[in-house]
Scaffold this active site. Structure first.
Site, PDB file in Angstrom:
ATOM      1  CD  GLU A 156      -1.162  -0.458   3.665  1.00  0.00           C
ATOM      2  OE1 GLU A 156      -1.385   0.490   4.418  1.00  0.00           O
ATOM      3  OE2 GLU A 156      -1.698  -1.570   3.794  1.00  0.00           O
ATOM      4  CB  CYS A 187       3.717   7.587   2.754  1.00  0.00           C
ATOM      5  SG  CYS A 187       4.390   6.513   4.010  1.00  0.00           S
ATOM      6  CB  CYS A 223       7.634  -4.627   8.716  1.00  0.00           C
ATOM      7  SG  CYS A 223       9.083  -3.898   9.519  1.00  0.00           S
ATOM      8  CB  CYS A 272       6.820  -1.249  15.784  1.00  0.00           C
ATOM      9  SG  CYS A 272       8.508  -0.946  15.238  1.00  0.00           S
ATOM     10  CB  CYS A 312       3.506  -0.880  13.204  1.00  0.00           C
ATOM     11  SG  CYS A 312       3.688  -1.046  11.439  1.00  0.00           S
ATOM     12  CB  CYS A 355       2.629   1.970   7.685  1.00  0.00           C
ATOM     13  SG  CYS A 355       3.552   1.072   8.889  1.00  0.00           S
TER      14      CYS A 355
HETATM   15  S1  SF4 Z   1       6.742   0.934  12.345  1.00  0.00           S
HETATM   16 FE1  SF4 Z   1       5.967  -0.886  11.287  1.00  0.00          FE
HETATM   17  S2  SF4 Z   1       6.877  -0.814   9.271  1.00  0.00           S
HETATM   18 FE2  SF4 Z   1       8.043   0.587  10.555  1.00  0.00          FE
HETATM   19  S3  SF4 Z   1       9.741  -0.653  11.375  1.00  0.00           S
HETATM   20 FE3  SF4 Z   1       8.095  -0.783  12.900  1.00  0.00          FE
HETATM   21  S4  SF4 Z   1       6.958  -2.637  12.318  1.00  0.00           S
HETATM   22 FE4  SF4 Z   1       8.206  -2.065  10.559  1.00  0.00          FE
END
Ligand code: SF4
Length: 348
Positions: free
Chosen positions: A90, A103, A110, A114, A117, A331
């Site tokens: 996306e 963006c 990923c 985090c 996220c 995101c």
């Molecule tokens: S915020 Fe999301 S996309 Fe960015 S590094 Fe952390 S887990 Fe990965």
């Protein structure tokens, strides 16, 4: 078959030469592609024999639009794209008075974990190639019918976990033979992979580096960012100072405010001490709440107080404009909704 967008001009020239064609054909083909002509057969000044060789060896890897969501609150658009292998990514296009900003994603998913996220929930599927990063901009430009002048690598994925492809992308996006977007109009965001920050600094680019810091102590950072177990805040600050020394560029610190976790006045004071005298800027982000965890959005009063404390310590601070809260703009949220089969708010 090779995605032709993964080749820079030098590589395409080499390919032409090794296939018995004149090198100048590479520039012609590249010009067509960046003028949004994405079929070899429509490239008028390319001889039929060259077109056939291109068709036999390459495809022009522009993603397919799966869905488009436009915010009812402002002119933010979020696109869900399918890559050539069916993976979904996306990107978000934001319209500002000073130009269009995008963006983009750098990985499918990923692996950084985090907690706030949605991109990381299913782990990392694969890296995006440089061409797949470029093609998000190209396709979005075609969809909005306007050029994009600012690029932020802050969508799904950790750019420095895909370092080589990101560096190649930066070369082509900035090149006058590519998308010709100035380095100062490009921002790379990282969760703080210290050795890569230093390696990146050595390239001395004039891009903007944004660090997802999100806490003023390692203990609090560890609650929401597993990378904090590997690199301490002190090491990150040290790497940022190295970067500033090398580039003379201001570093942006992203700080997602989470209710009762990192949004107190004391947190703001600790952050002020950490960033004392640094060439930097803090971007405060009231988080988008996601179903899969319990992190809560900071109340506006706490956000404003946090900003006031930083500013009273001479740290430039902004509260990030909340783009497209009604379209899962943070995101990974749209891809996640799609995979789960949820309805998201469709365009106005
Ligand atoms: S915020 Fe999301 S996309 Fe960015 S590094 Fe952390 S887990 Fe990965």
């Amino acid at each position: 078959m090779i995605n032709i967008l993964d080749l820079n001009l030098v590589e395409l020239k080499q390919w032409m030469k090794s296939n018995g064609e004149s090198e100048f054909r590479a520039k012609q083909v590249s010009d067509w592609i960046y003028k949004d002509i994405w079929k070899f057969e429509n490239m008028n000044n390319i001889p039929q024999t060259v077109k056939e060789k291109l068709q036999d060896n390459f495809y022009i890897g522009v993603p397919e639009l799966i869905s488009e969501h436009t915010s009812k609150l402002n002119d933010t658009r979020k696109y869900l794209f399918a890559l050539n292998d069916g993976n979904l990514i996306e990107c978000v296009v934001m319209k500002y008075k000073h130009g269009n900003s995008i963006c983009i994603s750098t990985q499918v998913g990923c692996r950084m974990g985090c907690k706030f996220c949605a991109s990381t929930i299913g782990g990392m599927i694969r890296n995006l190639t440089s061409g797949e990063m470029l093609s998000q901009i190209m396709k979005s430009q075609q969809l909005i019918g306007e050029r994009i002048s600012n690029v932020v690598l802050m969508g799904s994925g950790e750019p420095f976990d895909n370092f080589e492809n990101v560096m190649k992308f930066l070369e082509v996006v900035n090149s006058e033979n590519g998308l010709n977007i100035g380095q100062r109009h490009i921002t790379i965001s990282t969760c703080g992979i210290v050795p890569k920050i230093k390696e990146f600094a050595d390239f001395q680019l004039q891009t903007t580096l944004a660090i997802s810091l999100h806490a003023a102590t390692d203990e609090i950072r560890m609650v929401s960012m597993p990378i904090a177990n590997k690199y301490s805040i002190a090491e990150i600050i040290d790497a940022c100072k190295y970067y500033i020394n090398k580039t003379n560029r201001r570093v942006t610190f992203e700080y997602a405010l989470v209710k009762d976790l990192n949004d107190s006045k004391r947190d703001a004071e600790k952050l002020s001490v950490l960033l004392n005298d640094m060439l930097c800027h803090v971007n405060l982000i009231p988080i988008n709440e996601i179903e899969e965890n319990e992190l809560k959005r900071s109340p506006n009063d706490s956000v404003n107080e946090f900003k006031r404390v930083l500013e009273s310590n001479n740290i430039q601070t902004t509260i990030r404009r909340e783009m497209g809260l009604d379209i899962n703009a943070a995101c990974g949220q749209l891809r996640r909704s799609h995979i789960k089969g949820n309805n998201v708010n469709e365009g106005v």
